[in-house]
Scaffold this motif. Sequence first.
Motif, PDB file in Angstrom:
ATOM      1  N   ILE A  61       0.829  -1.206   0.000  1.00  0.00           N
ATOM      2  CA  ILE A  61       0.000   0.000   0.000  1.00  0.00           C
ATOM      3  C   ILE A  61       0.861   1.253   0.000  1.00  0.00           C
ATOM      4  O   ILE A  61       0.695   2.149  -0.825  1.00  0.00           O
ATOM      5  CB  ILE A  61      -0.932   0.024   1.237  1.00  0.00           C
ATOM      6  N   ASP A  62       1.761   1.338   0.982  1.00  0.00           N
ATOM      7  CA  ASP A  62       2.590   2.522   1.176  1.00  0.00           C
ATOM      8  C   ASP A  62       1.723   3.784   1.240  1.00  0.00           C
ATOM      9  O   ASP A  62       0.903   3.918   2.125  1.00  0.00           O
ATOM     10  CB  ASP A  62       3.689   2.599   0.119  1.00  0.00           C
ATOM     11  N   TYR A  63       1.839   4.672   0.259  1.00  0.00           N
ATOM     12  CA  TYR A  63       1.141   5.962   0.344  1.00  0.00           C
ATOM     13  C   TYR A  63      -0.039   6.053  -0.633  1.00  0.00           C
ATOM     14  O   TYR A  63      -0.589   7.126  -0.828  1.00  0.00           O
ATOM     15  CB  TYR A  63       2.144   7.096   0.123  1.00  0.00           C
ATOM     16  N   ARG A  64      -0.429   4.886  -1.174  1.00  0.00           N
ATOM     17  CA  ARG A  64      -1.524   4.867  -2.142  1.00  0.00           C
ATOM     18  C   ARG A  64      -2.851   4.544  -1.451  1.00  0.00           C
ATOM     19  O   ARG A  64      -3.554   3.611  -1.799  1.00  0.00           O
ATOM     20  CB  ARG A  64      -1.210   3.884  -3.263  1.00  0.00           C
ATOM     21  N   TYR A  65      -3.159   5.346  -0.448  1.00  0.00           N
ATOM     22  CA  TYR A  65      -4.440   5.247   0.249  1.00  0.00           C
ATOM     23  C   TYR A  65      -4.833   6.654   0.687  1.00  0.00           C
ATOM     24  O   TYR A  65      -3.974   7.478   1.003  1.00  0.00           O
ATOM     25  CB  TYR A  65      -4.338   4.314   1.463  1.00  0.00           C
ATOM     26  N   GLU A  66      -6.117   6.923   0.723  1.00  0.00           N
ATOM     27  CA  GLU A  66      -6.606   8.246   1.144  1.00  0.00           C
ATOM     28  C   GLU A  66      -6.611   8.326   2.673  1.00  0.00           C
ATOM     29  O   GLU A  66      -7.656   8.177   3.310  1.00  0.00           O
ATOM     30  CB  GLU A  66      -8.002   8.507   0.568  1.00  0.00           C
ATOM     31  N   TYR A  67      -5.438   8.575   3.213  1.00  0.00           N
ATOM     32  CA  TYR A  67      -5.302   8.639   4.666  1.00  0.00           C
ATOM     33  C   TYR A  67      -6.082   9.825   5.233  1.00  0.00           C
ATOM     34  O   TYR A  67      -5.960  10.953   4.756  1.00  0.00           O
ATOM     35  CB  TYR A  67      -3.826   8.784   5.049  1.00  0.00           C
ATOM     36  N   GLU A  68      -6.866   9.543   6.248  1.00  0.00           N
ATOM     37  CA  GLU A  68      -7.564  10.611   6.959  1.00  0.00           C
ATOM     38  C   GLU A  68      -6.692  11.185   8.071  1.00  0.00           C
ATOM     39  O   GLU A  68      -6.763  12.383   8.363  1.00  0.00           O
ATOM     40  CB  GLU A  68      -8.879  10.081   7.542  1.00  0.00           C
ATOM     41  N   SER A  69      -5.859  10.333   8.675  1.00  0.00           N
ATOM     42  CA  SER A  69      -5.014  10.776   9.779  1.00  0.00           C
ATOM     43  C   SER A  69      -3.862  11.649   9.293  1.00  0.00           C
ATOM     44  O   SER A  69      -3.433  12.561   9.997  1.00  0.00           O
ATOM     45  CB  SER A  69      -4.456   9.568  10.536  1.00  0.00           C
ATOM     46  N   ARG A  70      -3.366  11.361   8.113  1.00  0.00           N
ATOM     47  CA  ARG A  70      -2.219  12.098   7.551  1.00  0.00           C
ATOM     48  C   ARG A  70      -2.487  12.397   6.071  1.00  0.00           C
ATOM     49  O   ARG A  70      -1.838  11.824   5.175  1.00  0.00           O
ATOM     50  CB  ARG A  70      -0.937  11.275   7.704  1.00  0.00           C
ATOM     51  N   PRO A  71      -3.412  13.287   5.778  1.00  0.00           N
ATOM     52  CA  PRO A  71      -3.742  13.557   4.369  1.00  0.00           C
ATOM     53  C   PRO A  71      -2.564  14.094   3.574  1.00  0.00           C
ATOM     54  O   PRO A  71      -2.541  13.962   2.344  1.00  0.00           O
ATOM     55  CB  PRO A  71      -4.880  14.572   4.463  1.00  0.00           C
ATOM     56  N   GLU A  72      -1.587  14.692   4.259  1.00  0.00           N
ATOM     57  CA  GLU A  72      -0.421  15.210   3.560  1.00  0.00           C
ATOM     58  C   GLU A  72       0.429  14.087   2.948  1.00  0.00           C
ATOM     59  O   GLU A  72       1.288  14.336   2.095  1.00  0.00           O
ATOM     60  CB  GLU A  72       0.438  16.060   4.511  1.00  0.00           C
ATOM     61  N   LEU A  73       0.184  12.840   3.369  1.00  0.00           N
ATOM     62  CA  LEU A  73       0.978  11.709   2.884  1.00  0.00           C
ATOM     63  C   LEU A  73       0.231  10.858   1.857  1.00  0.00           C
ATOM     64  O   LEU A  73       0.653   9.748   1.544  1.00  0.00           O
ATOM     65  CB  LEU A  73       1.423  10.836   4.065  1.00  0.00           C
ATOM     66  N   ILE A  74      -0.858  11.376   1.329  1.00  0.00           N
ATOM     67  CA  ILE A  74      -1.583  10.642   0.288  1.00  0.00           C
ATOM     68  C   ILE A  74      -0.801  10.712  -1.011  1.00  0.00           C
ATOM     69  O   ILE A  74      -0.448  11.795  -1.482  1.00  0.00           O
ATOM     70  CB  ILE A  74      -2.997  11.226   0.091  1.00  0.00           C
ATOM     71  N   GLY A  75      -0.528   9.540  -1.589  1.00  0.00           N
ATOM     72  CA  GLY A  75       0.215   9.476  -2.840  1.00  0.00           C
ATOM     73  C   GLY A  75      -0.697   9.530  -4.050  1.00  0.00           C
ATOM     74  O   GLY A  75      -1.897   9.822  -3.955  1.00  0.00           O
ATOM     75  N   GLU A  76      -0.132   9.219  -5.210  1.00  0.00           N
ATOM     76  CA  GLU A  76      -0.861   9.299  -6.470  1.00  0.00           C
ATOM     77  C   GLU A  76      -1.884   8.169  -6.584  1.00  0.00           C
ATOM     78  O   GLU A  76      -1.620   7.038  -6.197  1.00  0.00           O
ATOM     79  CB  GLU A  76       0.119   9.230  -7.651  1.00  0.00           C
ATOM     80  N   ASN A  77      -3.023   8.488  -7.136  1.00  0.00           N
ATOM     81  CA  ASN A  77      -4.061   7.517  -7.470  1.00  0.00           C
ATOM     82  C   ASN A  77      -4.368   6.578  -6.288  1.00  0.00           C
ATOM     83  O   ASN A  77      -4.268   5.359  -6.412  1.00  0.00           O
ATOM     84  CB  ASN A  77      -3.619   6.701  -8.691  1.00  0.00           C
ATOM     85  N   PRO A  78      -4.784   7.120  -5.166  1.00  0.00           N
ATOM     86  CA  PRO A  78      -4.954   6.299  -3.964  1.00  0.00           C
ATOM     87  C   PRO A  78      -6.288   5.542  -3.962  1.00  0.00           C
ATOM     88  O   PRO A  78      -7.268   5.939  -4.611  1.00  0.00           O
ATOM     89  CB  PRO A  78      -4.947   7.341  -2.847  1.00  0.00           C
ATOM     90  N   LEU A  79      -6.302   4.451  -3.220  1.00  0.00           N
ATOM     91  CA  LEU A  79      -7.543   3.732  -2.958  1.00  0.00           C
ATOM     92  C   LEU A  79      -8.341   4.474  -1.887  1.00  0.00           C
ATOM     93  O   LEU A  79      -7.771   5.034  -0.951  1.00  0.00           O
ATOM     94  CB  LEU A  79      -7.248   2.318  -2.478  1.00  0.00           C
ATOM     95  N   ARG A  80      -9.651   4.455  -2.025  1.00  0.00           N
ATOM     96  CA  ARG A  80     -10.534   5.044  -1.028  1.00  0.00           C
ATOM     97  C   ARG A  80     -10.986   3.979  -0.030  1.00  0.00           C
ATOM     98  O   ARG A  80     -10.900   2.789  -0.306  1.00  0.00           O
ATOM     99  CB  ARG A  80     -11.746   5.700  -1.694  1.00  0.00           C
ATOM    100  N   LYS A  81     -11.496   4.432   1.089  1.00  0.00           N
ATOM    101  CA  LYS A  81     -11.909   3.518   2.151  1.00  0.00           C
ATOM    102  C   LYS A  81     -12.938   2.512   1.655  1.00  0.00           C
ATOM    103  O   LYS A  81     -12.819   1.303   1.927  1.00  0.00           O
ATOM    104  CB  LYS A  81     -12.465   4.312   3.332  1.00  0.00           C
ATOM    105  N   GLU A  82     -13.933   2.972   0.924  1.00  0.00           N
ATOM    106  CA  GLU A  82     -14.985   2.061   0.471  1.00  0.00           C
ATOM    107  C   GLU A  82     -14.452   1.032  -0.519  1.00  0.00           C
ATOM    108  O   GLU A  82     -14.953  -0.100  -0.593  1.00  0.00           O
ATOM    109  CB  GLU A  82     -16.156   2.837  -0.140  1.00  0.00           C
TER     110      GLU A  82
END
Length: 371
Positions: free
Chosen positions: A66-87
Motif C-alpha cells: 500500500i505505502d502511500y496509495r491510500y486516502e489517509y484521513e489521519s495524515r492527508p499530507e501523505l496521500i500518494g498518487e491515485n490512492p484507494l478510497r476507504k470504500e
Amino acid sequence: MNNSIPSNLISLLCFFFLSIGLQGQEPFQVKGLCIAAPQPQSLDGFIDFAKNELAPNGINTLVLRIDYRYEYESRPELIGENPLRKEQVKKLVNACREVGIEIIPQVNLLGHQSWHSKASKLLEVYPEFDETPNIKLPEKYEWPNDDGLYCKSYCPLHPEVHEVVFDLVDEIVAVFEAKTFHAGMDEVFYLAHEDCPRCRGLDPARLFADEVRKIRDHLAETDTRLWIWGDRLIDGAETGIGMWEASMNNTARAIDMIPKDVVITDWHYERADPTPAYFATKGFDVIACPWRLPKVASDQVQMIADLKANSTKKMADRFLGVMHTYWSSAEQFMKAYKDPSHKLNERGHSPVLTFRAMTSAIKERENVNTQ
C-alpha cells in the motif's frame, strides 16, 4: 495360541495412521502472493482475478503493498498518487474474505523511503526524517555509485518519526481489518550513517532490532502480528549470499535481539537458499519467497515440505509455507497471467510462470499428502 498381529494388518494400520497424520497436517499454512495494490480503476478486475484465479489455485494470503496509495484521513499530507478510497478497500477485503484470502497490508518502514531518483511521500513531506540528508537523489540513477545509494531510510531515532508513521500503520490496519501487518524493512543500506547526528557511530544491529521491536510492540497493542523481510538478519559474508538478499552492513546480529513472534518472509531469487532452517532454529516462523525463476519456486516448495517432514513438531510448525513476490503493478501481473503467449524471457525469467510453478508444486505436494 498365536497372539501376534498379522504382518499385512500391521501394514494396513501403519498406512492408516500415516494417512491420518498426513491429512491432518497442513504442509503449507501460508500460500501467498505479495503484490502492489491495484489501481482504483482496476479494482473490480483485481477482485475477479482473486476470486477466479488466486483462490482456485490455493492462494490464501495476499500481502498488498500500500505505502502511500491510500486516502489517509489521519495524515492527508501523505496521500500518494491515485490512492484507494476507504470504500474500495472494504470492497476488496470483503470479496477476498468470501473466498478465503486474508489480506495483509504492507507499508514500508525504515528502508525504501526513496526509489532511485524519487523520494517517498514521507521524506518528501518530512525531509527532516531523512537518515542521509547530505546524499542527494540524482536526476539519472546508476548503480553502483559513490554514495552507495539504492534507496533512502528514515532515521529511527528521530523523535517525531514514529508519531507520523504509526498513524499510517494504525489507519491501514483498521481499514483492512487486519490481524497481520507487513513492515517491509528489506534492503536497509543506510543505517547508523555518518550523515545522521542521531545514529552516527551506533551499532547497526541494535538500531535495526530496536526499530523492529518498536513496531512490533506498537502492533501488539491491537493484537496485530508483524511480518518483515529477512535479508537484514542474514550475514551476507558468512553465507556468501551477499549484500542484496543478506546483510553486509552489520545488521545480521539483530536476529538475536528481536521478538520471536515476528514472522520472517525469507526472499531468495537465484537459489532456494536453506535460510528458512536458520530462522526456524532461531525460533521464528518463516515463509520462503521466490520471484522470477520457476525452478527456484519449485525448489522452495520442496525445501519447505522437506524441512517440515524432517523436523521435530516444534520446528516443523515454524515453516509456514511459501509466498510469491511480484515487483511491478498488479495490472501488469494480471495482463501477463492472462496472455496465452507469455513465456520466459531471454534470461529465463518470468514472475508469472514462477507463480504458476509455485502453485503447481504446492498442489503436487498436497496431493501426495492426501493419497
